[in-house]
Design an enzyme around this catalytic site. Structure first.
Site, short mmCIF file in Angstrom:
data_model
loop_
_atom_site.label_atom_id
_atom_site.label_comp_id
_atom_site.label_asym_id
_atom_site.label_seq_id
_atom_site.Cartn_x
_atom_site.Cartn_y
_atom_site.Cartn_z
N CYS A 205 0.87 -1.18 0.00
CA CYS A 205 0.00 0.00 0.00
C CYS A 205 0.91 1.23 0.00
CB CYS A 205 -0.94 -0.02 1.21
SG CYS A 205 -0.09 0.05 2.80
N GLN A 206 0.48 2.34 0.55
CA GLN A 206 1.28 3.55 0.55
C GLN A 206 2.44 3.47 1.55
OE1 GLN A 206 0.96 5.81 -1.70
NE2 GLN A 206 2.16 7.51 -0.94
#
Length: 175
Positions: free
Chosen positions: A111-112
């Site tokens: 993810c981020q």
């Protein structure tokens, strides 16, 4: 020699991580739900991606379009959506994953920053996926290490002359 550290997150304040001082590329994480999560760093992720693993980016479609890991067979299936009331869990996440993956596929989940991917990894393991790693640090760590990314129509970074370049996105499953 092993070092223990506690990782506090808004979603799971009791994640306990074990990191081997001699091999910082793998960190075992166990959640309160007893699912065994293995968190790897971006360098271990590259090694696995070169060896038949697929990358599952669980960020929003908007985040993915701004920039994502540049490797063969990258999938974007959001685990959460941004709404006016904040982030909400994608109720169709597992169904969408099962449209393009089998429970025997080898997946690296990112993810981020590495928080949402832990939740997605827990979901995947709970659904019976057998070969799933969480990528610690997420896309931010990937970028900080100067690894290849796609932003808009531009590819940046380089791994080697033999690095794969095509990215496969599956936006049709997000409909």
């Amino acid at each position: 020699m092993h070092q223990f550290m506690v990782i506090l997150t808004p979603n799971n304040p009791k994640l306990l991580s074990l990191q081997n001082q001699h091999s910082s590329s793998i960190m075992n994480t166990q959640s309160s739900s007893e699912s065994q999560i293995i968190t790897i760093d971006v360098l271990k992720a590259i090694d696995l991606l070169r060896n038949n693993y697929r990358y599952l980016d669980v960020r929003t479609e908007e985040e993915f379009k701004k920039g994502h890991v540049d490797f063969d067979d990258v999938l974007n299936i959001p685990n959460m959506f941004n709404t006016p009331d904040g982030r909400v869990k994608n109720p169709n996440f597992m169904e969408q994953v099962l449209l393009v993956c089998t429970k025997d596929d080898h997946l690296i989940v990112g993810c981020q920053s590495g928080v949402r991917s832990v939740d997605a990894t827990v979901d995947l393991l709970g659904a019976g996926f057998k070969h799933v790693y969480n990528m610690g640090g997420g896309y931010l760590a990937w970028v900080q290490n100067g690894l290849p990314v796609v932003t808009g129509d531009t590819k940046t970074g380089s791994l080697s002359p033999t690095s794969p370049l095509p990215v496969v996105n599956h936006p049709s499953i997000l409909k």
